[in-house]
Design a protein around this motif. Structure first.
Motif, PDB file in Angstrom:
ATOM      1  N   LEU A  58     -20.905 -14.313 -20.969  1.00  0.00           N
ATOM      2  CA  LEU A  58     -21.649 -13.116 -20.570  1.00  0.00           C
ATOM      3  C   LEU A  58     -21.117 -11.874 -21.261  1.00  0.00           C
ATOM      4  N   PHE A  59     -19.792 -11.855 -21.488  1.00  0.00           N
ATOM      5  CA  PHE A  59     -19.171 -10.666 -22.056  1.00  0.00           C
ATOM      6  C   PHE A  59     -18.816 -10.871 -23.526  1.00  0.00           C
ATOM      7  N   GLY A  60     -19.487 -11.813 -24.174  1.00  0.00           N
ATOM      8  CA  GLY A  60     -19.129 -12.146 -25.539  1.00  0.00           C
ATOM      9  C   GLY A  60     -19.663 -11.180 -26.582  1.00  0.00           C
ATOM     10  N   GLY A  61     -20.629 -10.353 -26.192  1.00  0.00           N
ATOM     11  CA  GLY A  61     -21.289  -9.506 -27.182  1.00  0.00           C
ATOM     12  C   GLY A  61     -20.370  -8.452 -27.756  1.00  0.00           C
ATOM     13  N   GLY A  62     -20.416  -8.279 -29.073  1.00  0.00           N
ATOM     14  CA  GLY A  62     -19.635  -7.234 -29.702  1.00  0.00           C
ATOM     15  C   GLY A  62     -20.386  -5.915 -29.663  1.00  0.00           C
ATOM     16  N   GLY A  63     -19.697  -4.826 -30.040  1.00  0.00           N
ATOM     17  CA  GLY A  63     -20.306  -3.509 -30.025  1.00  0.00           C
ATOM     18  C   GLY A  63     -21.379  -3.372 -31.082  1.00  0.00           C
ATOM     19  N   PRO A  64     -22.019  -2.234 -31.260  1.00  0.00           N
ATOM     20  CA  PRO A  64     -21.779  -1.003 -30.495  1.00  0.00           C
ATOM     21  C   PRO A  64     -22.334  -1.101 -29.086  1.00  0.00           C
TER      22      PRO A  64
END
Lengths: 357, 332
Positions: free
Chosen positions: B172-178
């Motif tokens: 769920l929290f794998g996404g990179g920025g921005p």
């Protein structure tokens, strides 16, 4: 006195061991101190993370301390108490933050000039323009919607309370409640599909016409269930003895309703209508779909696009210009002042309403 | 007014033949007319609900016929193209995901506040604080959206970075920025908007708990929390379920706040942190300005789906409330 001191000396302790009253406060201060040292001073996180850590330390610390001194059940009780209050603080935080942001950003541009001019001929990149046209639109649309909704809603509530018997009344009551949950965008689509695309071409030489009136219709769809529900509740509060007294005097039912029941319930009905109007003023989605917006002042709700305050805020929010956010926030502040004035006035009126309290 | 009636009515009653409780004669016409008006006004509600379904279907059919992709499984939205290609898979997924996340965040907090207002805070304090929660409900959604986009995006972005750095191994929290407009931002804003609705309804339910049940629990030596767990929560359970479902109905249909805080990306992804997210309602608001007649019809088709979903959710919620009301009414 002597008796008191004597009994105090020989008292049998029937109470379970309790934490002293100052323990939670001391623990809270300690938790903040530790969190500030561990999180803030070491540069690991900012004030928010410090606060969260302090809260966690407090809950865990209190739970452990209470479990040791007072036992598991009291400990769980203390955890629940702190979580319940924490939920409250958590909910007030966004409200305060929003109020602060609104005031600090909204007051930058909010002045007589902003309230007095439209966006006609103003490019997005000009340091100019105001929300006069949008205020006109909001007032006209909400006003027309009120004119449509109040008679319909009050009569509908009269049917439910005074006349309705059997299956139809139950069905109507049920669907009034269901209708409260219709998304505003669906109400907008309905008026788009029904009024703008099918009916309005007959009135406008075959072309669909987007107008402030169509927005008012959509707002009516949203306001109707609210008005029916609040009126219904107020009518139910009117004492039956008043009705019976009127019947005993030979007054027909309709006249009893119009001359006795409605005036008695009137303050409550007004409160409900004001709350519904306040909600309608803040609706954006239906206005986007059926009024389309208009940068110029358009007093005519029947013809030509019209803007509204909420639509204005949305448009400015979507404009890439360094002046647009300022306009959006000033518009938002105007809108919130309008909506909150209506809401607070309605609530104060409700508080003075003898029928309800 | 009553005095006037006193003097005139006996005469009228005598003229009409007397005996009956209500005067007969010409007034019956007015009575019938008024009753008819009231019945018609009440029935308007039913007419409107049916009309919404009917007109949305009529306007949606042309686009559904022209759609060259499967309306339910296609993920993108090219309704203005020739031939039009559009489907609600991504936006329906986004609608359900943001609403579910918003409820997961809002419901525990809302129940906590409701308990705080009914059972913990001092009565006078509670009424003031309840007033503030009601104010939260009165704030227009466009203001929530603006606040979410111009202010709240910063803190949520920092929080996203924190989550990604420390818990990035959770998909769920794998996404990179921005870290800008994201599902996380949208659903937190949505949670704040749903909060007052769930709060006000469950507060009503909690306040109705019979005092005997609470006192009985306390008399048996229960702590306050045990009293709430054994007396208040079981009694309020149907009401809690109904309030959550009403909150869900509100969340599913929320438009403007999400149009401003989601990334308007058409994909089915559980990545909460990166730019992404879109919902049926937000998509209608975002795509309407550029839509041609087919595009407009396609948006109406997606609105029809939203209407059907919210109708089912709201009817279920109300059915629960009604059954409970009958139950409570019967017991009283």
């Amino acid at each position: 006195m002597t008796v008191g001191s004597h009994s105090a000396r020989t008292r049998v302790n029937l109470k379970a061991q309790r934490l002293p009253k100052w323990a939670p406060a001391a623990l809270g201060a300690g938790a903040i101190g530790v969190a500030a040292l561990a999180v803030h001073a070491t540069g690991f996180g900012g004030p928010v993370l410090t606060g969260v850590t302090a809260a966690l330390l407090f809950v865990v610390g209190l739970a452990v301390l209470s479990a040791v001194v007072e036992g598991g059940r009291t400990s769980r009780d203390r955890i629940a108490t702190s979580l319940v209050y924490a939920a409250f603080v958590l909910a007030l935080a966004p409200l305060l933050s929003m109020a602060f942001t609104l005031l600090s950003k909204g007051t930058e541009r909010l002045n007589g000039y902003f309230l007095g001019v439209s966006m006609k001929g103003v490019s997005a990149f000009d340091d100019a323009g105001g929300a006069y046209h949008a205020i006109i639109g909001t007032l006209e649309q909400a006003g027309i919607a009120t004119l449509i909704t109040v008679p319909l809603g009050v009569l509908g509530a009269i049917y439910i309370v005074e006349y309705g018997r059997g299956r139809l009344a139950t069905l109507i009551r049920f669907f009034v409640d269901v209708m409260t949950g219709i998304p505003s965008i669906v109400a907008g689509l309905f008026i788009l599909a029904f009024w703008v695309l099918i009916v309005s071409p007959y009135l406008n030489n075959g072309r669909p016409e987007y107008s402030g009136f169509a927005a008012a219709l959509a707002l009516s769809v949203l306001m109707l269930p609210t008005v029916v529900r609040s009126t219904e509740e107020m009518l139910r509060l009117v004492p039956g003895a008043l009705r019976e007294g009127a019947y005993a005097l030979g007054i027909p039912q309709w006249k009893t309703i119009v001359r006795i029941v409605l005036p008695t319930a009137a303050p409550g009905i007004v409160t409900g209508v004001m709350l519904a109007v306040a909600r309608a003023c803040g609706e954006t989605a239906p206005v986007i779909l059926v009024a389309l917006g208009n940068p110029a002042i358009n007093f005519n709700p029947l013809s030509g696009g019209q803007s509204s305050l909420s639509l204005y805020v949305y448009e400015q929010a979507g404009t890439a210009s360094k002046y647009a956010p300022g306009r959006a926030w000033a518009g938002a502040l105007t809108l919130v002042v309008l909506v909150l004035t209506l809401t607070v006035a309605a609530k104060l009126l409700a508080r003075r309403n003898k029928l309800a309290r | 007014m009553s005095q006037q009636s006193l003097t005139t009515t006996p005469a009228g009653a005598q003229g009409a033949g007397g005996g009956g409780a209500l005067p007969r004669g010409s007034r019956l016409g007015a009575e019938k007319l008024f009753r008819g008006l009231a019945t018609a006004a009440g029935s308007t509600v039913l007419v409107i609900i049916v009309a919404i379904a009917a007109f949305l279907i009529v306007q949606a059919v042309p686009a559904l016929r022209a759609d060259s992709e499967n309306f339910f499984t296609f993920q993108s939205w090219f309704a203005n193209d020739d031939p039009p290609k559009f489907g609600i898979a991504a936006i329906a997924f986004g609608t359900v995901l943001t609403s579910a996340l918003a409820l997961i965040m809002a419901v525990p907090v809302a129940l906590g506040i409701a308990l705080c207002l009914t059972h913990y805070a001092h009565r006078r304090v509670a009424s003031t604080l309840g007033f503030f929660i009601d104010l939260l409900a009165a704030v227009p959604s466009v203001v929530f959206g603006l606040w979410g986009r111009d202010y709240f995006r910063g803190p949520v972005g920092d929080f996203s970075k924190f989550l990604h750095d420390h818990f990035g191994w959770i998909p769920l929290f794998g996404g990179g920025g921005p870290y800008g407009n994201s599902i996380l931002l949208g659903s937190i804003v949505l949670a704040i908007m749903v909060l007052p609705i769930v709060t006000s309804l469950s507060r009503e339910v909690f306040a109705q708990t019979p005092a005997q049940n609470e006192e009985a629990a306390l008399a048996l030596g229960a702590t306050k929390w045990e009293m709430i767990r054994t007396a208040v929560l079981p009694y309020g359970k149907p009401g809690i379920i109904a309030s959550v479902m009403l909150g869900l109905g509100r969340a599913l249909g929320e438009t403007i706040a999400l149009a401003l805080t989601l990334g308007a990306v058409y994909n089915v992804s559980f990545d909460l942190l990166g730019t992404g997210g879109n919902t049926i309602a937000a998509n209608i608001a975002l795509k309407f300005a550029e839509a041609n007649p087919t595009g407009r019809s396609a948006l109406i088709a997606s609105g029809l789906v939203l209407f059907a979903i919210t109708l089912v959710v709201n009817m279920t919620a109300r059915a629960i409330v009604y059954r409970r009301r009958e139950f409570v009414g019967g017991a009283a």
